[in-house]
Motif scaffolding. Structure first.
Motif, short mmCIF file in Angstrom:
data_model
loop_
_atom_site.label_atom_id
_atom_site.label_comp_id
_atom_site.label_asym_id
_atom_site.label_seq_id
_atom_site.Cartn_x
_atom_site.Cartn_y
_atom_site.Cartn_z
N TYR A 231 24.98 -64.04 -31.56
CA TYR A 231 25.38 -62.70 -32.01
C TYR A 231 25.35 -61.72 -30.83
O TYR A 231 26.28 -60.91 -30.66
CB TYR A 231 24.44 -62.23 -33.11
CG TYR A 231 24.70 -60.83 -33.62
CD1 TYR A 231 25.71 -60.60 -34.56
CD2 TYR A 231 23.96 -59.75 -33.17
CE1 TYR A 231 25.97 -59.32 -35.04
CE2 TYR A 231 24.21 -58.47 -33.64
CZ TYR A 231 25.20 -58.26 -34.58
OH TYR A 231 25.45 -56.99 -35.03
N ALA A 232 24.32 -61.80 -30.00
CA ALA A 232 24.22 -60.89 -28.85
C ALA A 232 25.35 -61.13 -27.86
O ALA A 232 25.86 -60.18 -27.24
CB ALA A 232 22.86 -61.08 -28.17
N LEU A 233 25.76 -62.39 -27.67
CA LEU A 233 26.89 -62.68 -26.78
C LEU A 233 28.17 -62.03 -27.27
O LEU A 233 28.99 -61.55 -26.48
CB LEU A 233 27.07 -64.19 -26.65
CG LEU A 233 26.23 -64.90 -25.59
CD1 LEU A 233 26.39 -66.41 -25.71
CD2 LEU A 233 26.62 -64.43 -24.19
N GLU A 234 28.37 -62.04 -28.58
CA GLU A 234 29.55 -61.36 -29.13
C GLU A 234 29.53 -59.88 -28.76
O GLU A 234 30.56 -59.30 -28.39
CB GLU A 234 29.59 -61.53 -30.65
CG GLU A 234 29.86 -62.95 -31.11
CD GLU A 234 29.89 -63.05 -32.63
OE1 GLU A 234 29.67 -62.02 -33.30
OE2 GLU A 234 30.14 -64.16 -33.14
N LEU A 235 28.36 -59.28 -28.86
CA LEU A 235 28.24 -57.86 -28.51
C LEU A 235 28.51 -57.64 -27.03
O LEU A 235 29.17 -56.67 -26.64
CB LEU A 235 26.83 -57.35 -28.86
CG LEU A 235 26.43 -57.39 -30.34
CD1 LEU A 235 24.97 -56.98 -30.49
CD2 LEU A 235 27.32 -56.45 -31.16
N LEU A 236 27.99 -58.54 -26.18
CA LEU A 236 28.18 -58.40 -24.74
C LEU A 236 29.66 -58.50 -24.37
O LEU A 236 30.16 -57.74 -23.54
CB LEU A 236 27.38 -59.47 -24.00
CG LEU A 236 27.47 -59.47 -22.47
CD1 LEU A 236 26.97 -58.14 -21.90
CD2 LEU A 236 26.68 -60.64 -21.88
N LYS A 237 30.38 -59.40 -25.03
CA LYS A 237 31.80 -59.59 -24.70
C LYS A 237 32.64 -58.37 -25.01
O LYS A 237 33.65 -58.11 -24.34
CB LYS A 237 32.33 -60.81 -25.46
CG LYS A 237 31.78 -62.15 -24.94
CD LYS A 237 32.24 -63.31 -25.79
CE LYS A 237 31.64 -64.62 -25.31
NZ LYS A 237 32.04 -65.76 -26.17
N VAL A 238 32.25 -57.61 -26.04
CA VAL A 238 33.06 -56.44 -26.41
C VAL A 238 32.49 -55.16 -25.81
O VAL A 238 33.05 -54.08 -26.04
CB VAL A 238 33.14 -56.30 -27.95
CG1 VAL A 238 33.79 -57.53 -28.55
CG2 VAL A 238 31.77 -56.06 -28.57
N SER A 239 31.42 -55.28 -25.03
CA SER A 239 30.77 -54.08 -24.49
C SER A 239 31.45 -53.53 -23.26
O SER A 239 31.21 -52.38 -22.87
CB SER A 239 29.30 -54.40 -24.15
OG SER A 239 29.24 -55.28 -23.04
N GLY A 240 32.27 -54.37 -22.60
CA GLY A 240 32.87 -53.95 -21.34
C GLY A 240 31.95 -54.20 -20.15
O GLY A 240 32.33 -53.91 -19.01
N GLU A 241 30.76 -54.75 -20.38
CA GLU A 241 29.82 -54.98 -19.30
C GLU A 241 29.67 -56.46 -18.95
O GLU A 241 28.92 -56.81 -18.04
CB GLU A 241 28.43 -54.44 -19.69
CG GLU A 241 28.37 -52.95 -19.91
CD GLU A 241 26.99 -52.48 -20.32
OE1 GLU A 241 26.72 -51.27 -20.14
OE2 GLU A 241 26.17 -53.31 -20.78
N ALA A 242 30.37 -57.33 -19.65
CA ALA A 242 30.15 -58.76 -19.50
C ALA A 242 30.37 -59.23 -18.07
O ALA A 242 29.58 -60.01 -17.53
CB ALA A 242 31.05 -59.53 -20.46
N ALA A 243 31.43 -58.78 -17.42
CA ALA A 243 31.76 -59.24 -16.07
C ALA A 243 30.67 -58.86 -15.08
O ALA A 243 30.24 -59.67 -14.25
CB ALA A 243 33.10 -58.69 -15.64
N GLN A 244 30.20 -57.61 -15.16
CA GLN A 244 29.18 -57.15 -14.23
C GLN A 244 27.84 -57.86 -14.46
O GLN A 244 27.16 -58.26 -13.52
CB GLN A 244 28.99 -55.63 -14.36
CG GLN A 244 28.04 -55.04 -13.32
CD GLN A 244 27.90 -53.54 -13.45
OE1 GLN A 244 28.52 -52.92 -14.32
NE2 GLN A 244 27.08 -52.95 -12.60
N VAL A 245 27.49 -58.04 -15.72
CA VAL A 245 26.23 -58.71 -16.03
C VAL A 245 26.27 -60.17 -15.56
O VAL A 245 25.31 -60.68 -14.97
CB VAL A 245 25.93 -58.63 -17.54
CG1 VAL A 245 24.72 -59.49 -17.90
CG2 VAL A 245 25.68 -57.19 -17.96
#
Length: 935
Positions: free
Chosen positions: A523-537
């Motif tokens: 569930y948290a990965l889904e949130l990360l993917k739509v957060s706009g921060e996935a690439a930087q993280v």
């Protein structure tokens, strides 16, 4: 059926206490127990003139014309049941109720309040207990069976009956006389709902929580855990179990429908049946009502009204005998709180191969089977699907809600089809019962409920932490998740731990680790993917673990290697995530550095095939690699090819290119390692002269560099070649020098290799007194390093396994027998056989138990000796008495143990340097697999 007695009649009701649990425990065997129970009681009832009115399941309704006959029948019935030899595990306990009155006979049956009263008296008792009414007491008080007495248990209200009943208990000599308080109305206030499904597992938790509630100093106990962990169901079961310990009752207060903390007091009042008093605060009215009652309040789902925690404190202060059991996804943090984290259900051990019966010992698997059978009665766990069911439970992290949601899909999906769909858990885990709260009808809704209770900063941190696979250290979380200094990572981690969205795992690491259940991480990965921060993280994650990989060589070759291996092993999933990211984003330099940095881990802990895969992915873009990185990647790849596959054809070009690059770069350490690899390849191909030159050059360069670690490595590799050719004297000299170096360095891994080689030489010369202590020290060090692939588990903490000591004894006896050495054409020996040429019948047993005789030395596996797998395949032939120095030898049995030895065990009488010793050996081509040892 005979005519029922009329007038004043005594009615006897019986039933089996816990019959449902007994049925679940016995299955088909329950029918036999029930039939035997009915047979025994019918005999007793007939002997005392009883008339069987009816039988329903496990319950009897019997009428007697005389009250004394009914009491005598009850006494004899309990004695017969107690004395009967029931099958193991069957605890049959029958409760009985007796009442005398004047029921009406209608159509062969009795009707009237006297019938209801007798039935309710029976229900108020416990298994093994006989209760009688005042009416019966007055008729039998002076006609009791010998030794039997009546104990006054007071006046009680019975369910659905307006008038209370004064009850007495029969005290039967030789049988239990003390029972819990009667189950009657008004003695305890409770609104606990009746369970609609079977309660599975949690035996340990039930006992621990009940014990805590029984402690005088524990007045507030909070069960915490993530959504779906079964907190509510566990709390309800505990509350029912401890009901007898709270004379004034157990009351459930459901807080799930409330999102306003101000409404908590009203919810408590409603559950207690407290009416508002004009001019008096509701909380004060509640405390007045509760007063000094010994009452348990169960406050369920407190997490969304945490700011109402002061209400809890005020209740406890005002009501000195009140206790509170709370369920919440976060602790309340008030004075006197005791927190009990509710763990997921125990899942099957992945290391064990469980049969269908053994699988049911796992709580998670038992719950899956129970819920699956509820929707598909013909479902069962079988040998064919047991492994799949076990993996489903592991994939679902043992979360009860997730398991229940998955189990209901069994109507449509087979276990294997379900497992295939669990690559993504959340879409599958839907469709919960309609009478459940909406938040529990899908796993996503359950997790989302918790997520919405976080503040915006905690929500961002929660999503970023999903980048970690298998958890992370606190320093890793701080390095990766603080993108711009806007998040206090340490405070955020503390809050997420408190809200049970993270779990802490200290293990044996120097720094604590935190991680998510995989169902929550998805569930948290889904949130990360739509957060706009996935690439930087992801970039920061890869950078952090690149630094760790670059430090790995030092961690895994220094004095504290055990901790280093554990650190890398703990973060292996994270390192794989970083590798996968670098490949997906075409970062071959990063890929190569990550894979090459883990060289020692790939070799000793594996899987080395994985290391090869990542190195190949980087080397596809060799033109984009820096020269130092390319040299290291080629050398590491060649080493793994030799170690894992014995593939010298692929290794040779990589070694040649790596050597040239390393010379050009002036990387002497890499040159020494590559020369050693090339020397091994040359030896495999029978080019002894070239092998000697390469090893001599490697040792000479290492001495010039004045690097003890590099020199020790070169010497160990050279000793292996010397051993293969039977030059034990020179091999021992080389190993003795390397042993001094690795001990000075404090290099446990190097010590393990050297001692194992020295023990090999000692055994070859039948010097068992030296071999045993060397192997024992090697095994002990290997276990400290936790190098799982090196050592047999039965050796842990016990020195050499019995089979090894038995083998040494057999060698001693064998050396004193007149028997020819086996001869014949040389064939490659198994990489797992030390003495494969000895045809003894004493192969060690799987449990390392002693062989039954010592006819001949047993073929002993290198794995059982605890040798590193690198040696197992590398030097198996060095143990073979059929040949020495690469040529076939024919031996005759010596007339005395020391008069003559086979050539393979005879030390060279002309010690010389390594080159000269090797040049004196035959040059016939050898096919035995010889791989490098590079600590």
């Amino acid at each position: 059926m005979s005519k029922l007695p009329s007038g004043t009649v005594t009615l006897l009701f019986t039933d089996i206490e816990g019959s449902t649990r007994l049925l679940q425990h016995l299955g088909e065997g329950y029918r036999h127990v029930l039939d035997e129970h009915q047979r025994l009681l019918r005999v007793v009832f007939d002997e005392h003139g009883g008339h069987e009115v009816s039988t329903h399941g496990d319950a009897f309704f019997v009428a007697f014309a005389r009250a004394s006959d009914a009491v005598a029948a009850a006494v004899d019935g309990q004695r017969v049941l107690a004395a009967h030899p029931w099958a193991e595990g069957v605890g049959l306990r029958v409760r009985m109720g007796i009442h005398s009155g004047e029921p009406t006979v209608v159509a062969g049956d009795y009707v009237g309040l006297d019938v209801q009263r007798a039935a309710r008296i029976c229900s108020a008792g416990h298994g093994g207990q006989v209760l009688v009414s005042r009416g019966t007491y007055e008729l039998v008080a002076r006609e009791l069976p010998p030794g039997t007495g009546l104990r006054d248990v007071g006046e009680h209200r019975l369910k659905d009956l307006a008038q209370p009943e004064h009850l007495y208990q029969l005290v039967i000599p030789g049988l239990a006389a003390d029972f819990p308080q009667l189950r009657t109305v008004g003695r305890r206030t409770t609104n606990l709902p009746a369970p609609l499904t079977t309660f599975v597992g949690r035996t340990r938790e039930l006992g621990e929580i009940a014990t805590l509630l029984g402690c005088e100093g524990v007045r507030l106990l909070t069960l915490t855990g993530p959504g779906g962990s079964g907190k509510t169901r566990l709390a309800l079961r505990v509350a029912a179990d401890v009901l007898e310990g709270f004379p004034d009752g157990v009351v459930l207060v459901e807080l799930a429908p409330i999102d306003n903390p101000a409404l908590v007091v009203s919810a408590v009042a409603r559950a207690l049946g407290v009416r508002e008093v004009m001019g008096q605060p509701v909380l004060e009215t509640i405390t007045d009502r509760v007063g000094d009652q010994r009452l348990l309040l169960l406050l369920d789902n407190f997490e969304q009204v945490l700011s109402a925690a002061p209400v809890v404190d005020r209740l406890l202060v005002a009501c000195q005998r009140l206790k509170l059991l709370v369920t919440s996804r976060a602790a309340l943090h008030v004075s006197g709180e005791h927190e009990y984290p509710v763990p997921p259900l125990a899942v099957p051990d992945p290391e064990l191969r469980l049969a269908s019966k053994g699988l049911m010992e796992s709580e998670a698997a038992a719950l899956f089977a129970d819920r699956a059978q509820a929707v598909k009665p013909d479902f069962s766990v079988t040998a064919a699907n047991a492994a799949t069911v076990a993996e489903i439970c592991r994939r679902l992290d043992g979360l009860p809600l997730a398991i229940e949601l998955a189990a209901v899909r069994i109507k449509l999906l087979s276990p294997q089809a379900m497992l295939d769909r669990l690559q993504q858990r959340l879409p599958l885990l839907t469709g919960g019962a309609r009478d459940l709260p909406a938040r529990q009808q899908t796993l996503r809704a359950t997790i989302e409920w918790s997520y919405r209770l976080l503040d915006p900063t905690e929500q961002r941190l929660f999503a970023r932490l999903a980048v970690f696979a298998g958890g992370c250290t606190l320093s890793a979380a701080e390095a990766v998740c603080d993108l711009g200094g806007e998040v206090d990572v340490l405070a955020g981690l503390d809050s997420l731990l408190d809200k049970n969205l993270l779990r802490r795992s200290d293990g044996d690491q120097e720094e604590p680790r935190v991680g998510m259940l995989e169902t929550i991480r998805e569930y948290a990965l889904e949130l990360l993917k739509v957060s706009g921060e996935a690439a930087q993280v992801a970039r920061q994650h890869a950078d952090y673990f690149l630094v760790l990989a670059e430090q790995a060589e030092g961690l895994l070759s220094g004095p504290d290697q055990g901790m280093g291996f554990r650190r890398i092993d703990a973060d292996l999933d994270n390192l794989r995530v970083a590798l996968a990211w670098s490949v997906a984003h075409q970062q071959p330099e990063t890929t190569a550095k990550l894979a090459e940095g883990l060289r020692l881990f790939w070799e000793d802990h594996g899987p080395a095939s994985g290391g090869l895969r990542w190195l190949d992915a980087a080397l596809k873009h060799h033109e984009d690699l820096s020269q130092p990185t390319l040299a290291k990647a080629l050398s590491t790849k060649a080493g793994l090819l030799l170690i894992i596959r014995g593939d010298r054809e692929q290794a040779k070009p990589a070694l040649k290119e790596s050597l040239q690059l390393s010379r050009d770069l002036g990387d002497t350490t890499r040159v020494v390692r590559t020369l050693s690899y090339m020397g091994i390849v040359a030896m495999q191909e029978g080019d002894h002269k070239q092998s000697v030159a390469l090893h001599d050059e490697a040792v000479a360069l290492a001495r010039e560099q004045n690097d003890s670690q590099t020199l020790a490595t070169a010497l160990i590799n050279q000793s292996g070649v010397l051993m293969l050719h039977g030059d034990h004297v020179e091999a021992r000299r080389t190993l003795d020098e390397s042993l001094v170096l690795v001990r000075q360095l404090g290099d446990p891994r190097g010590i393990v290799y050297v001692l194992t080689y020295l023990a090999t030489l000692a055994l070859a010369e039948e010097d068992h007194q030296q071999a045993v202590p060397m192997m024992e020290e090697s095994l002990a060090l290997g276990h400290e390093l936790e190098a799982r692939r090196w050592l047999p588990p039965p050796c842990a903490g016990s020195g050499l396994p019995p089979c090894i000591k038995a083998s040494i004894t057999a060698r001693r006896r064998f050396s004193r027998r007149a028997s020819p050495w086996p001869v014949g054409p040389r064939t490659p020996t198994s990489s797992r056989t030390v003495c494969g040429a000895w045809p003894g019948s004493l192969a060690p047993r799987a449990d390392h138990s002693e062989p039954c005789d010592f006819g001949e030395p047993p073929p002993l596996s290198m794995k059982q000796w605890g040798f590193p797998p690198l040696m197992s395949s590398r030097y198996a032939d060095a143990w073979n008495p059929q040949f020495a120095g690469g040529s076939m030898q024919t031996h005759s049995r010596p007339s005395s143990p020391r008069a003559e030895r086979p050539a393979w065990t005879t030390p060279s009488s002309t010690p010389s340097n390594g080159a000269a010793a090797l040049r004196s050996r035959p040059t016939g081509k050898q096919e035995g697999a010889v791989h490098p040892v590079l600590p």
